[in-house]
Design a protein around this motif. Sequence first.
Motif, PDB file in Angstrom:
ATOM      1  N   THR A 173       0.864  -1.136  -0.095  1.00 29.22           N
ATOM      2  CA  THR A 173       0.016   0.039   0.124  1.00 29.22           C
ATOM      3  C   THR A 173       0.876   1.133   0.131  1.00 29.22           C
ATOM      4  O   THR A 173       1.759   1.336   0.784  1.00 29.22           O
ATOM      5  N   ARG A 174       0.339   2.242  -0.918  1.00 34.78           N
ATOM      6  CA  ARG A 174       1.445   3.386  -0.903  1.00 34.78           C
ATOM      7  C   ARG A 174       0.651   4.614  -0.258  1.00 34.78           C
ATOM      8  O   ARG A 174      -0.603   4.804  -0.886  1.00 34.78           O
ATOM      9  N   LEU A 175       1.579   5.266   0.315  1.00 38.74           N
ATOM     10  CA  LEU A 175       0.945   6.474   1.057  1.00 38.74           C
ATOM     11  C   LEU A 175       1.698   7.766   0.569  1.00 38.74           C
ATOM     12  O   LEU A 175       3.089   7.611   0.234  1.00 38.74           O
ATOM     13  N   ARG A 176       1.060   8.707   0.401  1.00 32.46           N
ATOM     14  CA  ARG A 176       1.765  10.141   0.110  1.00 32.46           C
ATOM     15  C   ARG A 176       2.126  10.974   1.558  1.00 32.46           C
ATOM     16  O   ARG A 176       0.898  11.443   2.010  1.00 32.46           O
ATOM     17  N   GLY A 196       5.937  15.072   1.263  1.00 28.69           N
ATOM     18  CA  GLY A 196       5.674  14.710  -0.160  1.00 28.69           C
ATOM     19  C   GLY A 196       6.169  13.397  -0.614  1.00 28.69           C
ATOM     20  O   GLY A 196       5.852  13.026  -1.824  1.00 28.69           O
ATOM     21  N   GLU A 197       7.169  12.844   0.247  1.00 33.48           N
ATOM     22  CA  GLU A 197       7.677  11.748  -0.463  1.00 33.48           C
ATOM     23  C   GLU A 197       6.660  10.416  -0.180  1.00 33.48           C
ATOM     24  O   GLU A 197       5.584  10.608   0.524  1.00 33.48           O
ATOM     25  N   GLN A 198       6.817   9.462  -1.064  1.00 35.89           N
ATOM     26  CA  GLN A 198       5.833   8.236  -0.976  1.00 35.89           C
ATOM     27  C   GLN A 198       6.375   7.554  -0.002  1.00 35.89           C
ATOM     28  O   GLN A 198       7.518   6.748   0.087  1.00 35.89           O
ATOM     29  N   ILE A 199       5.404   6.549   0.837  1.00 37.58           N
ATOM     30  CA  ILE A 199       5.750   5.709   1.766  1.00 37.58           C
ATOM     31  C   ILE A 199       5.195   4.373   1.171  1.00 37.58           C
ATOM     32  O   ILE A 199       3.905   4.224   1.146  1.00 37.58           O
ATOM     33  N   ILE A 200       6.154   3.442   0.991  1.00 35.45           N
ATOM     34  CA  ILE A 200       5.547   1.888   0.680  1.00 35.45           C
ATOM     35  C   ILE A 200       5.445   0.909   2.030  1.00 35.45           C
ATOM     36  O   ILE A 200       6.611   0.835   2.275  1.00 35.45           O
ATOM     37  N   LEU A 228       0.803  -3.720   7.390  1.00 32.25           N
ATOM     38  CA  LEU A 228      -0.057  -2.830   8.009  1.00 32.25           C
ATOM     39  C   LEU A 228      -1.435  -3.135   8.471  1.00 32.25           C
ATOM     40  O   LEU A 228      -1.526  -2.489   9.442  1.00 32.25           O
ATOM     41  N   LEU A 229      -1.697  -4.259   8.241  1.00 33.30           N
ATOM     42  CA  LEU A 229      -2.861  -4.767   9.055  1.00 33.30           C
ATOM     43  C   LEU A 229      -2.285  -5.092  10.565  1.00 33.30           C
ATOM     44  O   LEU A 229      -3.312  -5.139  11.281  1.00 33.30           O
TER      45      LEU A 229
END
Length: 362
Positions: free
Chosen positions: A218-221, A225-229, A235-236
């Motif tokens: 899952t990818r977060l912004r 500004g950077e992307q967190i993978i 995550l769960l």
Amino acid sequence: MFQQLITHNSLKDWSYALLAASAFMLLLSALRWLVLRQLKRIAKDTGNVADDFLVDVLSATRILLVTTIGLYLGTHFLTLPSALGKVVDRIFVTALILQAGFWAGRSLLFWLRQHFAQGEPEDAGARAMSLALLSFLGQLVIWALVLLLALDNLGINVTALSASLGIGGIAVALAAQNILGDLFASLSIAIDKPFVIGDFIILGTEMGTVEHVGLKTTRLRSLSGEQIILSNIDLLKSRIHNYKRMQERRAVFAVGVMYDTPADQLEMIPKLIEQAVTAQDQARFERAHFKSFGAYSLDFEAVFYVLQPDYNVFMNVQQAINLQLVRSFAAQGIAFAFPTQTLHLHDAAAMAKARSAASESA
């Protein structure tokens, strides 16, 4: 076999075959172009979904099919050995099966897009996530069937192959436990929906807006500004704070005043805070109290609710409250506290005289 193909066909036969194959390919390409053009023109003038469906599906027609049909029809002008004729027939059917897979995949995507296009705007993130996952699973099932049909058409024993794959699948599953764990985690996210695309979430020290939910990650912004993978299974396992689903935001702030503030002015401060909060349209006052005696200030604590979860709205309301308090305190002559220290100095001679007086009296 190829020697028989050359010797049993004259140059005239080859010429007829090439001309027929080229003619059929050009004819089929022109027919595809004309039909698509006419359907697109009709689709623009009508609100019917059927013509849009036909345009979308026919657009998936590959040049592979046109070429295969043209060459297959061209072979009918040649004398083929029986073995080669069977190979040509199987290649032609395989090409039809592959093209049917493209049509089926495009049909599935069209239906899913139409289905998930309906709904409330606030559910757009959930629909996008479900669309991506169901599209992948549907395509996986379609192309698995296409592969089995193509292999069966080519003469491969699919039953024996499935049995051998079942045994080997156990070893593959053991070797890919993490990947399968992330796959099932993505299914859990799609079904349970602890968050959807567009939600702002916090997981421990990581925070950001959900941009994409894949099969493994899952990818977060982030705010910077950077992307967190993040891995889906990790995550769960985390505690997720979903701020997008916040109905209203609770805010707590403190105010400190000088220690020399009179009691009657201290009694006024909770009322001044309440007036500052209730003056804001997007805020609901809850309480304000004289909380404690601080190291250098008399501390008041106030609690209010912002009626919208948006952080920018919260900061605008907090700023308006702070400015109102500055004006109200200045009008009442109440001073805000700031870090100070008071030093008490004693006269050494006076202290010695006091000690001697105390000893004489004793």
